[in-house]
Motif scaffolding. Structure first.
Motif, PDB file in Angstrom:
ATOM      1  N   LEU A  46       0.968  -1.367  -0.082  1.00 59.43           N
ATOM      2  CA  LEU A  46      -0.074  -0.005  -0.099  1.00 59.43           C
ATOM      3  C   LEU A  46       0.904   1.016  -0.070  1.00 59.43           C
ATOM      4  O   LEU A  46       0.398   2.281  -0.598  1.00 59.43           O
ATOM      5  N   VAL A  69      -9.241  -2.404   0.496  1.00 59.52           N
ATOM      6  CA  VAL A  69      -8.364  -1.747   1.860  1.00 59.52           C
ATOM      7  C   VAL A  69      -9.578  -1.500   2.633  1.00 59.52           C
ATOM      8  O   VAL A  69      -9.462  -1.998   4.005  1.00 59.52           O
ATOM      9  N   VAL A 110      -5.928   4.056   4.836  1.00 60.82           N
ATOM     10  CA  VAL A 110      -4.684   3.274   5.268  1.00 60.82           C
ATOM     11  C   VAL A 110      -4.450   3.471   6.365  1.00 60.82           C
ATOM     12  O   VAL A 110      -4.228   2.422   7.257  1.00 60.82           O
TER      13      VAL A 110
END
Length: 169
Positions: A46, A69, A110
């Motif tokens: 990522l 994600v 993230v």
């Protein structure tokens, strides 16, 4: 007649689970992993993806990388919520409803995944009692994450995103 095997000590399971979780998420298992190549863990993968790439999907039947994600994060949160307050229906289809993301939204997505993983890791490192459901749940997290890591890496290949340069050792 076969003998019943001796129970596995909690620390043996905990160590193995933490090793597998770290390999899947952060690549911390060392230079030679059980199921990933060096530098290909989820967070390492990522780190090389920008918001524009995360917003793309390589097929109308596949979620974007951002949706992948979010789904992984949702899975971790649903498991932890279930452990805390009992199992309730979860909005699994909703976990995929992520459109195009800005740079800020991508970084927040993230970071939320990292926070969810940190919570799972603390639980795995400190939980004193492991019944069959918890053991299966730990294995399921590793398997689920490995599957979606493969999906993300496949998407990057299909989108012709170059691999980041390998770190010299």
């Amino acid at each position: 007649m076969s003998e019943t095997p001796a129970p596995i000590p909690v620390e043996t399971y905990r160590t193995a689970l933490l090793t597998m979780l770290d390999e899947a998420f952060s690549g911390a298992s060392g230079p030679s992993g059980f199921f990933t190549d060096k530098g290909t863990s989820l967070f390492e993968t990522l780190a090389g993806i920008d918001a524009a790439t995360a917003s793309r999907s390589f097929s109308d039947r596949a979620g974007s990388i951002a949706a992948q994600v979010n789904h992984i994060r949702f899975y971790l949160d649903a498991l932890m919520d279930g452990l805390r307050s009992g199992w309730k229906p979860a909005d699994w289809p909703g976990s995929w409803q992520v459109g195009a993301v800005s740079d800020v939204e991508w970084q927040e997505l993230v970071e939320r995944l990292k926070a969810s993983y940190a919570e799972v890791r603390v639980f795995a490192a400190t939980n004193p009692d492991w019944d069959g459901n918890l053991i299966g749940g730990g294995i399921a997290i590793v398997a689920h994450t490995a599957y979606h890591l493969g999906e993300i890496r496949t998407a990057l290949a299909a989108l012709n995103v170059p691999e980041p340069a390998a770190d010299p050792e």
